[in-house]
Scaffold this active site. Sequence first.
Site, PDB file in Angstrom:
ATOM      1  N   GLU A 185     -51.828  29.312 -45.490  1.00 40.50           N
ATOM      2  CA  GLU A 185     -50.582  30.065 -45.648  1.00 40.50           C
ATOM      3  C   GLU A 185     -50.268  30.909 -44.416  1.00 40.50           C
ATOM      4  OE1 GLU A 185     -53.144  30.288 -47.765  1.00 40.50           O
ATOM      5  OE2 GLU A 185     -52.454  29.287 -49.590  1.00 40.50           O
ATOM      6  N   PHE A 190     -49.376  34.111 -53.325  1.00 33.93           N
ATOM      7  CA  PHE A 190     -50.031  33.843 -52.054  1.00 33.93           C
ATOM      8  C   PHE A 190     -49.164  34.249 -50.856  1.00 33.93           C
ATOM      9  CE2 PHE A 190     -52.079  30.430 -54.824  1.00 33.93           C
ATOM     10  CZ  PHE A 190     -53.033  31.323 -55.270  1.00 33.93           C
ATOM     11  N   ARG A 208     -41.780  29.188 -62.368  1.00 29.93           N
ATOM     12  CA  ARG A 208     -42.502  27.980 -62.740  1.00 29.93           C
ATOM     13  C   ARG A 208     -41.900  27.375 -64.003  1.00 29.93           C
ATOM     14  NH1 ARG A 208     -48.158  27.190 -66.027  1.00 29.93           N
ATOM     15  NH2 ARG A 208     -48.292  24.948 -65.686  1.00 29.93           N
ATOM     16  N   ASN A 220     -62.754  37.754 -21.507  1.00 32.01           N
ATOM     17  CA  ASN A 220     -63.228  38.881 -20.694  1.00 32.01           C
ATOM     18  C   ASN A 220     -64.407  39.623 -21.317  1.00 32.01           C
ATOM     19  OD1 ASN A 220     -62.155  40.706 -22.570  1.00 32.01           O
ATOM     20  ND2 ASN A 220     -60.204  40.872 -21.484  1.00 32.01           N
ATOM     21  N   HIS A 235     -53.547  34.498 -59.938  1.00 28.74           N
ATOM     22  CA  HIS A 235     -52.400  33.691 -59.513  1.00 28.74           C
ATOM     23  C   HIS A 235     -51.072  34.266 -59.995  1.00 28.74           C
ATOM     24  CE1 HIS A 235     -55.587  30.997 -58.535  1.00 28.74           C
ATOM     25  NE2 HIS A 235     -54.823  29.966 -58.284  1.00 28.74           N
ATOM     26  N   ASP A 262     -53.671  30.046 -65.098  1.00 25.26           N
ATOM     27  CA  ASP A 262     -54.452  30.347 -63.894  1.00 25.26           C
ATOM     28  C   ASP A 262     -54.846  31.823 -63.845  1.00 25.26           C
ATOM     29  OD1 ASP A 262     -54.566  27.785 -62.987  1.00 25.26           O
ATOM     30  OD2 ASP A 262     -53.010  27.996 -61.457  1.00 25.26           O
ATOM     31  N   ARG A 265     -37.626  26.486 -59.725  1.00 23.43           N
ATOM     32  CA  ARG A 265     -38.295  25.695 -58.671  1.00 23.43           C
ATOM     33  C   ARG A 265     -37.830  24.248 -58.717  1.00 23.43           C
ATOM     34  NH1 ARG A 265     -44.133  23.502 -60.741  1.00 23.43           N
ATOM     35  NH2 ARG A 265     -43.741  23.800 -62.948  1.00 23.43           N
TER      36      ARG A 265
END
Lengths: 521, 521
Positions: free
Chosen positions: A267, A293, A376, A27, A329, A325, A198
């Site tokens: 993501e 993230f 981790r 529109n 991170h 990192d 993990r």
Amino acid sequence: MEGVAAEAASLAGHLKLGKLIYLYDDNHITLSAATQLTFTEDRAQRFAAYGWHTQSIDDGNNVDAIDRAIRAARQETERPSLILVRTHIGYGSPHKQDTFAAHGSALGEEEVKLTKENLGWPIGPPFLVPEAVEQHCHQVVHRGRQAEAEWNEKFAAYEQQYPELARELRLLIAGELPPGWDANIPQFPADAKGLATRVASGKIMEAISQTLPGLIGGSADLNPSTYTELNDAGNFENSAMAVGDLQGSAAGGWSYAGRNLQFGVREHAMGAILNGLATHGGTIPFGATFLTFSDYMRPPIRLAALMGIQVVYVFTHDSLALGEDGPTHQSVEQVASLRAIPQLLVIRSCDANETAVAWRVAVETRDRPVALVLSRQSVPTLDRKHLASADGLRRGAYILADAPQAKPQLILIATGSEVGLIVAAQQKLQEQQISVRLVSMPSWELFEAQSREYRDSVLPPSVRARLAVEAGVTQGWHRYVGDQGDVIGVDRFGASAPGSVVMREYGFTVEHVCQRALALL
Amino acid sequence: MEGVAAEAASLAGHLKLGKLIYLYDDNHITLSAATQLTFTEDRAQRFAAYGWHTQSIDDGNNVDAIDRAIRAARQETERPSLILVRTHIGYGSPHKQDTFAAHGSALGEEEVKLTKENLGWPIGPPFLVPEAVEQHCHQVVHRGRQAEAEWNEKFAAYEQQYPELARELRLLIAGELPPGWDANIPQFPADAKGLATRVASGKIMEAISQTLPGLIGGSADLNPSTYTELNDAGNFENSAMAVGDLQGSAAGGWSYAGRNLQFGVREHAMGAILNGLATHGGTIPFGATFLTFSDYMRPPIRLAALMGIQVVYVFTHDSLALGEDGPTHQSVEQVASLRAIPQLLVIRSCDANETAVAWRVAVETRDRPVALVLSRQSVPTLDRKHLASADGLRRGAYILADAPQAKPQLILIATGSEVGLIVAAQQKLQEQQISVRLVSMPSWELFEAQSREYRDSVLPPSVRARLAVEAGVTQGWHRYVGDQGDVIGVDRFGASAPGSVVMREYGFTVEHVCQRALALL
């Protein structure tokens, strides 16, 4: 314009989702302006670049043309379809048509009257449904009923032929779990070296992916790090796109029966797609990325919580211990900011066995999203013969070990990878004749759902010396440690170095825990 | 793949940013896979659709071809340029080239050796800089020095001719504020009806936009709601795109001298662009949207905090009081989740005069981002003759009014629109002979930066009956109200109704504040 739509459209084109049809209400007006002020790209060309079929309609009031375009879009089974429809916002309003005033505000009584006059529509009643429209609606209901009856008939025939599969499908649609779904979840033996949560999560997923056919999901380009690939469950991809042995592919072939969703570095779309899967039903959708993230997908996480739907987030690399990192991170504030979202269940498990219980909770929780926060780095698998069962996770916080004396002098509280620290600290403090209670507190939300009696039994109001240890911002911890307690946390950004070095430099050592604990006495 | 890149590229194309050149390192590999698994769109066509000039280079080792392409891109002044360069990740490594193994991990000693052999490169020393490269680098330094000298000469000539403008530019580059920059900021007279803090913010911006030529920014398609249009400061647009009297345009024409950035519905790119402006220097960039949509731009907010750069966020419609748009738009957890970000300064001002001080702080704070959290609804402009000066905001929390008695029985703490509530509650409670201290607490971060002495003077450890009132999640408030205090907050999502109705139903009434306060005594 929103990036999430671009991510999703790119993926839909890649996946050749031929059933998907977008009607783009073109529109030329945004909330506050003409689109010409900010948005002059060639949308049809962009979507063509994504691999979409595109059509344009000049007049949004030409229902026949829209109908023809939708039919053509349905004919196109290899590509999703975009139908750009030129419309006029506030159509027929003498003073508001084609202006953003028609976006955010009602037209008002007078303008409604003028609009009706302009369009040759009866002024009253205020909500007039012409008979033809009513009849059409009745027909739609009738058509729907017929379609449902046909489907039921078809399904009955299917059930006759494939009773087992039909039963499975019924369970999926009902959102019920098959009996014994969790029978294969391993018990992890005590191990001082242990494993990353993990990694434990990956083993648990392996165990449940076979018994839960509705478990479907993937990561935003991080499978080797998040351990979220479903073994042999195939890739959700268009089979025509299959390439032998393509890097990153899961075993089990390429087809729409694949249960590994390859989201790419998207993501935000991942979060939105998980919501779509959950609201569709028949699935337990999961999505994985690094905890930091999660910031990229907050809007869909929030919506999942608001809608009360089951989505499982697997957020790994959950602290400074991520290491080299560096601060971009390394998660610092994400656990706190996820906890801030109402109705979202956040669980930061301390070892492999708590992770197993966390996954059980995540699968069993059908009415809200669950974020699993995983390390981790390796963490010791606690010796549950000497410490309380990991089932305590279900109550959010539980006494992992108590002081030998009747009443502890000190309570050490921790979550996730820091629980190992307080276990070690307890030993040191006991050597100094200090009686310490250890509390593992994987989930604030689950703890808050307990009775006051239970909560007071874990954190007795009379024991004021309390120290919480968590490798994240301290925000919110004062509620549990109280006025006379203390928190070891991270109220600044991380730093780039091997994970163990960063953790040590930021004070996550047994010595520092003991020192701060002693200062409370 | 990331949506933020799509948003930014679309806007860059629209703005015809001919100086912008992207080199796309097209190595066909993501962190975990071949791009063919997730990303098969036609990138060149997509960018062409955005209005970009595009070129492709087959061989990323063909330096001449890249050089030619960059030259061609520089020649193209009407469109940003994308140069797609086909490269090979881990180039020359016999076992890792073209695999994602070369993305996340170092090659390792053996593979480095094999790679060097393969490429005919000396095995040692480990970091060999050939003489030709060294010479080239020296030339680059020399060229840079020369360019700087030329610029300085040019600037000196400019300074001769335009001393005033040169002084202004010097200040901008140095990041210093011109004397008297805040002289026009209004003092708002006491007014029971008052005005929304977003409206006050608009008036303040009007006052400082003339004296701060570096103030540049805009909203993500929400100017009429956020009150962030800079009057007569023009639109940052390509002048060739100018259309007379286009809806949503600011006054002052279309050119790259325009200071109103029209971001479109692109919050994430807005955040990233603000970071670019701040790191470039010479500007005080601001961006505006509804507080809830701060979720869309968390990653760049986090980066601004991490980098320690000055960006001002103007987040309006800051609570349930937003009203009819309902829980998707009503902020509940955003203030808490912004407070969780280290180094971000969050300020939720309670009235027009606190908003003026908040803007002063935001402009003066050169080394960190500042989020101004503003109300949609009107709030009373407090009578500062009877209450403390709004300058107290600089200390994060301050005694707005004290009990007539020496020591208060009760402390009421609030932020933003809820300060009006506690002011009214104090009156009611005083009628019952209860002595109440009022604390306005617009910024936790500023308060935490004060001395222990100051903090204890505002919240004396001996006064345990404390009630905090904030229309957001209670997370983190226990730190200030303590073990014997209470918090009136919102630990669930909002609801769709007129703002005043929602606020009432969620307990934000004078009566409820009094009732909960009395329960503490």
